[in-house]
Design a protein around this motif. Structure first.
Motif, PDB file in Angstrom:
ATOM      1  N   LEU A   1       4.176   8.804  14.303  1.00 41.24           N
ATOM      2  CA  LEU A   1       3.288   8.555  15.442  1.00 41.24           C
ATOM      3  C   LEU A   1       3.487   9.586  16.551  1.00 41.24           C
ATOM      4  O   LEU A   1       3.134   9.335  17.700  1.00 41.24           O
ATOM      5  CB  LEU A   1       3.538   7.144  15.987  1.00 41.24           C
ATOM      6  N   ASP A   2       4.052  10.729  16.207  1.00 43.54           N
ATOM      7  CA  ASP A   2       4.395  11.744  17.192  1.00 43.54           C
ATOM      8  C   ASP A   2       3.234  12.187  18.080  1.00 43.54           C
ATOM      9  O   ASP A   2       3.433  12.445  19.266  1.00 43.54           O
ATOM     10  CB  ASP A   2       5.021  12.950  16.493  1.00 43.54           C
ATOM     11  N   PRO A   3       2.003  12.279  17.560  1.00 48.47           N
ATOM     12  CA  PRO A   3       0.905  12.718  18.436  1.00 48.47           C
ATOM     13  C   PRO A   3       0.590  11.748  19.580  1.00 48.47           C
ATOM     14  O   PRO A   3      -0.019  12.132  20.567  1.00 48.47           O
ATOM     15  CB  PRO A   3      -0.291  12.826  17.494  1.00 48.47           C
ATOM     16  N   LEU A   4       1.029  10.490  19.447  1.00 48.64           N
ATOM     17  CA  LEU A   4       0.744   9.497  20.485  1.00 48.64           C
ATOM     18  C   LEU A   4       1.862   9.470  21.517  1.00 48.64           C
ATOM     19  O   LEU A   4       3.020   9.700  21.189  1.00 48.64           O
ATOM     20  CB  LEU A   4       0.625   8.104  19.853  1.00 48.64           C
ATOM     21  N   PRO A   5       1.525   9.147  22.777  1.00 45.43           N
ATOM     22  CA  PRO A   5       2.592   8.978  23.776  1.00 45.43           C
ATOM     23  C   PRO A   5       3.483   7.785  23.403  1.00 45.43           C
ATOM     24  O   PRO A   5       3.056   6.884  22.676  1.00 45.43           O
ATOM     25  CB  PRO A   5       1.846   8.715  25.083  1.00 45.43           C
TER      26      PRO A   5
ATOM     27  N   VAL B   1      15.144   3.751  18.890  1.00 46.50           N
ATOM     28  CA  VAL B   1      16.579   4.016  18.837  1.00 46.50           C
ATOM     29  C   VAL B   1      16.883   5.242  17.976  1.00 46.50           C
ATOM     30  O   VAL B   1      17.684   6.098  18.341  1.00 46.50           O
ATOM     31  CB  VAL B   1      17.348   2.784  18.317  1.00 46.50           C
ATOM     32  N   ALA B   2      16.233   5.333  16.831  1.00 47.91           N
ATOM     33  CA  ALA B   2      16.498   6.442  15.913  1.00 47.91           C
ATOM     34  C   ALA B   2      15.835   7.735  16.374  1.00 47.91           C
ATOM     35  O   ALA B   2      16.154   8.796  15.872  1.00 47.91           O
ATOM     36  CB  ALA B   2      16.013   6.090  14.512  1.00 47.91           C
ATOM     37  N   ALA B   3      14.925   7.623  17.316  1.00 48.98           N
ATOM     38  CA  ALA B   3      14.179   8.774  17.834  1.00 48.98           C
ATOM     39  C   ALA B   3      13.483   9.526  16.709  1.00 48.98           C
ATOM     40  O   ALA B   3      13.290  10.724  16.773  1.00 48.98           O
ATOM     41  CB  ALA B   3      15.091   9.692  18.636  1.00 48.98           C
ATOM     42  N   GLU B   4      13.085   8.797  15.684  1.00 47.61           N
ATOM     43  CA  GLU B   4      12.349   9.386  14.565  1.00 47.61           C
ATOM     44  C   GLU B   4      10.901   8.935  14.698  1.00 47.61           C
ATOM     45  O   GLU B   4      10.495   7.927  14.153  1.00 47.61           O
ATOM     46  CB  GLU B   4      12.946   8.932  13.236  1.00 47.61           C
TER      47      GLU B   4
ATOM     48  N   ALA C   1       4.522   2.211  20.840  1.00 43.95           N
ATOM     49  CA  ALA C   1       5.043   0.844  20.855  1.00 43.95           C
ATOM     50  C   ALA C   1       3.921  -0.180  20.740  1.00 43.95           C
ATOM     51  O   ALA C   1       4.046  -1.179  20.027  1.00 43.95           O
ATOM     52  CB  ALA C   1       5.846   0.602  22.128  1.00 43.95           C
ATOM     53  N   VAL C   2       2.817   0.067  21.429  1.00 35.81           N
ATOM     54  CA  VAL C   2       1.677  -0.847  21.373  1.00 35.81           C
ATOM     55  C   VAL C   2       1.094  -0.882  19.964  1.00 35.81           C
ATOM     56  O   VAL C   2       0.821  -1.953  19.419  1.00 35.81           O
ATOM     57  CB  VAL C   2       0.602  -0.445  22.407  1.00 35.81           C
ATOM     58  N   VAL C   3       0.915   0.295  19.359  1.00 35.51           N
ATOM     59  CA  VAL C   3       0.351   0.365  18.010  1.00 35.51           C
ATOM     60  C   VAL C   3       1.257  -0.337  17.009  1.00 35.51           C
ATOM     61  O   VAL C   3       0.798  -1.140  16.192  1.00 35.51           O
ATOM     62  CB  VAL C   3       0.114   1.841  17.599  1.00 35.51           C
ATOM     63  N   ILE C   4       2.555  -0.070  17.082  1.00 37.21           N
ATOM     64  CA  ILE C   4       3.499  -0.683  16.145  1.00 37.21           C
ATOM     65  C   ILE C   4       3.547  -2.200  16.332  1.00 37.21           C
ATOM     66  O   ILE C   4       3.647  -2.947  15.366  1.00 37.21           O
ATOM     67  CB  ILE C   4       4.904  -0.067  16.303  1.00 37.21           C
ATOM     68  N   ALA C   5       3.458  -2.656  17.562  1.00 37.88           N
ATOM     69  CA  ALA C   5       3.573  -4.094  17.834  1.00 37.88           C
ATOM     70  C   ALA C   5       2.287  -4.867  17.550  1.00 37.88           C
ATOM     71  O   ALA C   5       2.346  -6.031  17.162  1.00 37.88           O
ATOM     72  CB  ALA C   5       3.997  -4.319  19.271  1.00 37.88           C
ATOM     73  N   LEU C   6       1.131  -4.264  17.731  1.00 37.43           N
ATOM     74  CA  LEU C   6      -0.112  -5.027  17.641  1.00 37.43           C
ATOM     75  C   LEU C   6      -0.944  -4.814  16.387  1.00 37.43           C
ATOM     76  O   LEU C   6      -1.650  -5.726  15.965  1.00 37.43           O
ATOM     77  CB  LEU C   6      -0.981  -4.744  18.870  1.00 37.43           C
TER      78      LEU C   6
END
Length: 74
Positions: free
Chosen positions: A38-42, A31-34, A47-52
């Motif tokens: 993790l900018d280098p990742l698609p 939402v914040a687009a910040e 989302a997967v990294v943050i969630a898991l």
């Protein structure tokens, strides 16, 4: 064949809590687009990294932690 002991409730609770917090972080990140951290990742991989990753770390550390010995009934 030896059956492994069940996962304790404190480990399950810590894992669930970390998962819910990581989902909130993923939504805020989107939402914040910040996404500078993790900018280098698609986007989908962020989302997967943050969630898991947080719940996996929480689960493994809880699993490896010393547990209070249980007193067996007489």
């Amino acid at each position: 064949m030896t059956q492994s002991p069940p996962v304790e409730a404190k480990v399950k609770a810590a894992t669930t809590g970390a998962f819910l917090v990581s989902l909130v972080l993923a939504v805020l990140n989107s939402v914040a687009a910040e996404e500078s951290l993790l900018d280098p990742l698609p986007g989908w991989l962020q989302a997967v990294v943050i969630a898991l990753v947080p719940p996996a770390v929480t689960f493994l550390s809880g699993w490896q932690a010393r547990h209070t010995p249980r007193i067996s009934p007489l």
